[in-house]
Scaffold this motif. Structure first.
Motif, mmCIF file in Angstrom:
data_model
loop_
_atom_site.group_PDB
_atom_site.id
_atom_site.type_symbol
_atom_site.label_atom_id
_atom_site.label_comp_id
_atom_site.label_asym_id
_atom_site.label_seq_id
_atom_site.Cartn_x
_atom_site.Cartn_y
_atom_site.Cartn_z
ATOM 1 N N PRO A 66 21.741 -10.327 -8.015
ATOM 2 C CA PRO A 66 20.884 -9.145 -7.860
ATOM 3 C C PRO A 66 20.172 -8.741 -9.154
ATOM 4 N N GLU A 67 20.738 -9.105 -10.305
ATOM 5 C CA GLU A 67 20.061 -8.767 -11.567
ATOM 6 C C GLU A 67 18.755 -9.549 -11.694
ATOM 7 N N TRP A 68 18.711 -10.798 -11.235
ATOM 8 C CA TRP A 68 17.464 -11.580 -11.218
ATOM 9 C C TRP A 68 16.468 -10.941 -10.265
ATOM 10 N N GLN A 69 16.984 -10.533 -9.097
ATOM 11 C CA GLN A 69 16.126 -9.916 -8.083
ATOM 12 C C GLN A 69 15.461 -8.663 -8.652
ATOM 13 N N GLU A 70 16.241 -7.839 -9.336
ATOM 14 C CA GLU A 70 15.700 -6.598 -9.881
ATOM 15 C C GLU A 70 14.691 -6.863 -11.003
ATOM 16 N N MET A 71 14.988 -7.817 -11.900
ATOM 17 C CA MET A 71 14.044 -8.136 -12.978
ATOM 18 C C MET A 71 12.725 -8.649 -12.402
ATOM 19 N N ALA A 72 12.812 -9.520 -11.397
ATOM 20 C CA ALA A 72 11.593 -10.061 -10.790
ATOM 21 C C ALA A 72 10.821 -8.967 -10.070
ATOM 22 N N ARG A 73 11.519 -8.070 -9.359
ATOM 23 C CA ARG A 73 10.847 -6.980 -8.651
ATOM 24 C C ARG A 73 10.132 -6.065 -9.641
ATOM 25 N N GLU A 74 10.808 -5.728 -10.751
ATOM 26 C CA GLU A 74 10.179 -4.877 -11.765
ATOM 27 C C GLU A 74 8.902 -5.520 -12.293
ATOM 28 N N GLU A 75 8.947 -6.828 -12.533
ATOM 29 C CA GLU A 75 7.764 -7.518 -13.046
ATOM 30 C C GLU A 75 6.634 -7.500 -12.017
ATOM 31 N N GLN A 88 5.201 -4.042 -11.768
ATOM 32 C CA GLN A 88 4.446 -3.708 -12.972
ATOM 33 C C GLN A 88 3.064 -4.357 -12.932
ATOM 34 N N VAL A 89 2.987 -5.607 -12.494
ATOM 35 C CA VAL A 89 1.716 -6.339 -12.493
ATOM 36 C C VAL A 89 0.878 -6.012 -11.268
ATOM 37 N N CYS A 90 1.500 -5.950 -10.100
ATOM 38 C CA CYS A 90 0.750 -5.812 -8.843
ATOM 39 C C CYS A 90 0.811 -4.418 -8.244
ATOM 40 N N GLY A 91 1.791 -3.615 -8.638
ATOM 41 C CA GLY A 91 1.999 -2.351 -7.957
ATOM 42 C C GLY A 91 2.349 -2.622 -6.501
ATOM 43 N N GLN A 92 1.772 -1.852 -5.596
ATOM 44 C CA GLN A 92 1.978 -2.094 -4.170
ATOM 45 C C GLN A 92 0.818 -2.878 -3.558
ATOM 46 N N ALA A 138 6.598 -12.611 -4.473
ATOM 47 C CA ALA A 138 6.076 -11.327 -4.958
ATOM 48 C C ALA A 138 5.937 -10.333 -3.805
ATOM 49 N N MET A 139 5.408 -10.777 -2.675
ATOM 50 C CA MET A 139 5.227 -9.884 -1.518
ATOM 51 C C MET A 139 6.581 -9.439 -0.959
ATOM 52 N N ILE A 140 7.550 -10.340 -0.935
ATOM 53 C CA ILE A 140 8.888 -9.981 -0.444
ATOM 54 C C ILE A 140 9.530 -8.959 -1.388
ATOM 55 N N LEU A 141 9.440 -9.215 -2.700
ATOM 56 C CA LEU A 141 10.067 -8.312 -3.668
ATOM 57 C C LEU A 141 9.421 -6.929 -3.686
ATOM 58 N N GLU A 180 -1.498 -6.098 -2.598
ATOM 59 C CA GLU A 180 -1.177 -7.480 -2.231
ATOM 60 C C GLU A 180 -1.459 -8.379 -3.431
ATOM 61 N N PRO A 181 -0.491 -9.208 -3.834
ATOM 62 C CA PRO A 181 -0.721 -10.085 -4.985
ATOM 63 C C PRO A 181 -1.881 -11.044 -4.723
ATOM 64 N N ASN A 182 -2.684 -11.262 -5.748
ATOM 65 C CA ASN A 182 -3.764 -12.237 -5.653
ATOM 66 C C ASN A 182 -3.605 -13.230 -6.799
ATOM 67 N N PHE A 183 -4.484 -14.224 -6.851
ATOM 68 C CA PHE A 183 -4.367 -15.271 -7.868
ATOM 69 C C PHE A 183 -4.381 -14.669 -9.267
ATOM 70 N N GLU A 184 -5.285 -13.740 -9.523
ATOM 71 C CA GLU A 184 -5.386 -13.124 -10.848
ATOM 72 C C GLU A 184 -4.079 -12.431 -11.233
ATOM 73 N N ALA A 185 -3.505 -11.683 -10.303
ATOM 74 C CA ALA A 185 -2.251 -10.983 -10.590
ATOM 75 C C ALA A 185 -1.122 -11.975 -10.846
ATOM 76 N N LEU A 186 -1.063 -13.034 -10.046
ATOM 77 C CA LEU A 186 0.008 -14.014 -10.207
ATOM 78 C C LEU A 186 -0.046 -14.708 -11.560
ATOM 79 N N THR A 187 -1.246 -14.878 -12.119
ATOM 80 C CA THR A 187 -1.347 -15.516 -13.431
ATOM 81 C C THR A 187 -0.837 -14.591 -14.537
ATOM 82 N N HIS A 188 -0.684 -13.297 -14.236
ATOM 83 C CA HIS A 188 -0.187 -12.343 -15.230
ATOM 84 C C HIS A 188 1.299 -12.050 -15.073
#
Length: 151
Positions: free
Chosen positions: A7-16, A19-23, A114-117, A25-33
């Motif tokens: 769960p610590e990995w899950q939380e770190m990934a969700r925070e990231e 932080q990058v995408c907010g709510q 990213a969408m799941i998290l 929908e992730p797009n290519f530009e966001a994923l590169t960041h």
């Protein structure tokens, strides 16, 4: 399943992701960041690479030499059957640092994760039994019972 185990990995990934995408929908530009400052890979990349290292989709490769073949200093005569145990090779973390993955497949996996998290938290069910059988394709022997909570 691996994020539910860690769960610590899950939380770190969700925070990231948040932080990058907010709510949004992730797009290519966001994923590169999706990367933490001074880190070679983002948390999401590290998680995907670790899952692929521990649980490769194909556990072994077989090859037959139809003619005399050389691999480095090794000579293989015609008619030799070779087996490459990917499951064992992948458990050594050294060759995976850094790793270059198939970019499109990794982009798709990052988008999905990213969408799941952004929307869900998941935990392993108490009935989950970790027993990946070693057959042609690695998969959970008894399924992967996961409890999903909407955020």
């Amino acid at each position: 399943m691996v994020l539910a185990l860690h769960p610590e990995w899950q939380e770190m990934a969700r925070e990231e992701v948040l932080q990058v995408c907010g709510q949004n929908e992730p797009n290519f530009e966001a994923l590169t960041h999706l990367k933490i400052a001074a880190a070679l890979f983002s948390q999401v990349n590290m998680i995907l690479n670790e899952v692929l290292r521990l649980y490769p989709p194909v556990i072994s490769l077989c090859q037959h030499t139809y003619k005399d073949t050389g691999i480095g200093n090794i000579h293989l005569p015609a008619g030799v059957d070779l087996a490459l145990p990917m499951l064992l090779i992948h458990h050594d973390p050294e060759p995976w640092e850094p790793v270059l993955a198939k970019k499109f497949a990794m982009l798709e996996a990052k988008m999905a994760l990213a969408m799941i998290l952004q929307n869900f938290e998941f935990n392993l069910s108490p009935s989950y039994i970790h027993a990946p059988p070693t057959v042609m394709i690695l998969q959970p022997q008894h399924g992967a019972q996961i409890i999903i909570h909407q955020l």
